[in-house]
Design an enzyme around this catalytic site. Structure first.
Site, mmCIF file in Angstrom:
data_model
loop_
_atom_site.group_PDB
_atom_site.id
_atom_site.type_symbol
_atom_site.label_atom_id
_atom_site.label_comp_id
_atom_site.label_asym_id
_atom_site.label_seq_id
_atom_site.Cartn_x
_atom_site.Cartn_y
_atom_site.Cartn_z
ATOM 1 N N CYS A 3 -13.505 23.019 33.675
ATOM 2 C CA CYS A 3 -12.653 22.939 34.863
ATOM 3 C C CYS A 3 -11.228 23.381 34.528
ATOM 4 O O CYS A 3 -11.004 24.543 34.244
ATOM 5 C CB CYS A 3 -12.709 21.524 35.448
ATOM 6 S SG CYS A 3 -12.086 21.460 37.123
ATOM 7 N N HIS A 8 -18.435 20.381 36.096
ATOM 8 C CA HIS A 8 -18.389 19.304 35.094
ATOM 9 C C HIS A 8 -19.793 19.022 34.538
ATOM 10 O O HIS A 8 -20.553 18.271 35.142
ATOM 11 C CB HIS A 8 -17.809 18.034 35.721
ATOM 12 C CG HIS A 8 -16.349 18.146 35.982
ATOM 13 N ND1 HIS A 8 -15.400 17.777 35.064
ATOM 14 C CD2 HIS A 8 -15.675 18.642 37.050
ATOM 15 C CE1 HIS A 8 -14.202 18.025 35.553
ATOM 16 N NE2 HIS A 8 -14.336 18.548 36.758
ATOM 17 N N GLU A 12 -20.512 17.168 32.153
ATOM 18 C CA GLU A 12 -20.578 15.809 31.590
ATOM 19 C C GLU A 12 -21.013 14.758 32.609
ATOM 20 O O GLU A 12 -21.383 13.651 32.230
ATOM 21 C CB GLU A 12 -19.224 15.423 30.971
ATOM 22 C CG GLU A 12 -18.057 15.206 31.933
ATOM 23 C CD GLU A 12 -17.340 16.491 32.341
ATOM 24 O OE1 GLU A 12 -17.955 17.571 32.300
ATOM 25 O OE2 GLU A 12 -16.165 16.403 32.750
#
Ligand code: XMP
Length: 520
Positions: free
Chosen positions: A86, A176, A178
């Site tokens: 990002c 993202h 994660e």
């Protein structure tokens, strides 16, 4: 702060994203050590041969407002693979000569991305042949790619959703990976660390146990260590780790404040003194605590009285042990990270927290903090590796001030007795119904109101019991647990029928915020 623990690692440079700790946890779950460092603190000299890869996190900043952040650009010239996420993707592009600007269409939430080119980074990452769903959260985007970068995947709004410069080992993703909403996100992170950074697994509970025991022995030598044991997960793991490392040179002090859950003091003595053979000094300070709390109803005053008295008693007993050089504490990794975006102690401003950490500085003891590299889930796994029972490891959190903050208003011995029983029934029922592990924290509280009831043909005038059960990730936010009516009904009947002093039960349905988890 960079931890120097001598392991190959993935260094995460934090630009303030709320997900930075998640990145670290994902990498560690994959079996590789990872460390977080603030973008303001890290310098190129910190990139040592132990740095196998670098991840630049997301963040609330704008790349073009460069006065608001500082970043040593030489960091990416160290021949170490870099993955930008990002904001990290945007800054990596900008440093390499690309352009970033505000997106026409902001992307928040799920987005579909389409494969344009093969790359090691996306091996087995796409759910279907050409498409997968990812989680986006950005208002800016890369508008011009730097030289020698290729597009690996695009969404309808982000042409440069995944990019790479294979020669340099630079990778950027606008989404993202994660967060769990990104399908297969962990695979992409795994590809980065294993296929691109070529790091080997070095982080398991077993590795940690061996290393921590070795480090403790080296640090402590033949000296003595004291430790405040509360019976909670962190202090239990610290105590058992030190027990394995230095045996009888460890002295644990357990203070029974009289504000513990039913039979807790007996359990602690049974487990730690009898079963694990730890040097345990059991201090029964019930009377002292009750005396100091007489007629105190202000929540902050209660907290301060309990915290201070705890320290006084701890010091009193610690002094009796000769030649102590060290104090062991259960500090965890999130307490050390400079940008505390996820677990930042929002609540500590609202309530003055008391725990067995933060013991007296004036005791002039050197700290031993063996859990300071670990996240809470890692501490639990380590506890199991150290043969602590599942029961201890999976216990709900319990606040330092104990039942005192679950009895709003004035505390009496009678009220504590009633509450211990109610809490015991509630928690036991949760365990019997296999609900305990689905709930992050549950407890009973005794409200300072009496209401009228009828039992048999008689009028009753007794206390109100409040039940609280919440789901949460980290205690910072929480939602109430949605019990079935039959369970609530059963537990209400059980408490009212079995405990003299309670004739009404209510269930707390507020979330945090606006409420807090504890009542005071
Ligand atoms: P609150 O009530 O602030 O609680 O929403 C968040 C979490 O922290 C626990 N808590 C404490 N833990 N010492 C502790 O060690 C304290 O003084 C303390 N006060 C609250 C609470 O049980 C919940 O898990």
């Amino acid at each position: 702060m960079i931890l120097n623990i001598g392991l190959k690692k993935i260094l995460i440079i934090d630009f303030g994203s709320q997900f930075t700790q998640l990145i670290a946890r994902r990498i560690r779950e994959l079996g590789v050590f990872s460390e977080i460092v603030s973008h303001k603190k890290v310098k190129s000299k910190d990139i040592t041969p132990l740095t196998a890869g670098i991840i630049l996190s997301g963040g609330p900043l704008n790349v073009y407002e460069s006065k608001k952040y500082s970043f040593d650009k030489k960091i990416i010239e160290k021949d170490v693979p870099v993955l930008g996420i990002c904001f990290g993707h945007q800054i990596l592009s900008k440093i390499n000569g690309g352009k970033v600007k505000q997106s026409k269409h902001r992307e928040f939430g799920l987005a579909k991305i389409y494969k344009k080119k093969e790359s090691l980074l996306i091996r087995n990452f796409f759910k279907t042949k050409k498409m997968t769903k990812v989680w986006m959260s950005h208002a800016d985007q890369v508008s011009k790619l730097p030289k020698n970068f290729n597009v690996i995947a695009s969404s309808s709004n982000s042409k440069f959703a995944i990019v790479e410069n294979k020669i340099k080992g630079f990778y950027g993703v606008q989404f993202h990976p994660e967060v769990t909403h990104t399908e297969n996100g962990k695979k992409l992170i795994s590809n980065f660390i294993f296929l691109i950074c070529k790091v080997k697994k070095n982080w398991s509970s077993k590795d940690q146990k061996m290393k921590l025991i070795k480090d403790i022995r080296k640090k402590v030598g033949t000296k003595k260590v004291i430790c405040a044991l509360s019976g909670g997960v962190d202090s239990s793991v610290v105590a058992q780790l030190l027990n394995k490392a230095i045996g009888k040179k460890l002295y644990c002090i357990f203070v029974n404040t009289g504000l513990l859950r039913k039979n807790e003091e007996k359990e602690v003595v049974k487990t730690f003194k009898k079963k694990l053979k730890i040097n345990l000094i059991y201090v029964n300070a019930e009377k002292e605590f009750i005396k100091k709390l007489t007629n105190v109803s202000d929540p902050e005053k209660k907290r301060k009285i309990i915290g201070n008295l705890f320290i006084k008693i701890f010091e009193r007993y610690a002094k009796k042990i000769k030649d102590v050089k060290f104090l062991a504490q259960g500090t965890l990794y999130p307490d050390l990270i400079e940008s505390k975006s996820v677990t930042g102690s929002q609540t500590s401003k609202i309530k003055s927290h008391h725990n067995v950490g933060g013991l007296p500085k004036k005791m002039k003891l050197t700290l031993v903090e063996p859990l300071k590299y670990l996240f809470k889930d890692e501490v639990r796994k380590l506890g199991l590796e150290l043969n602590l029972s599942k029961e201890i490891i999976s216990r709900h959190p319990f606040p330092g001030p104990g039942l005192a903050i679950r009895i709003p208003g004035i505390i009496t011995k009678e009220k504590i007795g009633i509450l211990k029983e109610a809490d015991h029934y509630f928690i036991n029922s949760l365990k019997e119904q296999k609900l305990y592990s689905k709930i992050w924290q549950a407890y009973a509280a005794l409200l300072p109101v009496k209401t009228v009831g009828v039992m048999g043909d008689n009028r009753t005038y007794e206390y109100l019991c409040l039940l609280r059960a919440i789901t949460s990730e980290d205690g910072m936010t929480a939602d109430f647990y949605d019990f079935k009516k039959t369970f609530i009904q059963m537990i209400s009947n059980k408490i009212v029928n079995s405990i003299r002093g309670i004739n009404r039960v209510v269930y707390d349905v507020t979330s945090k915020p606006p409420s807090t988890i504890e009542l005071e």
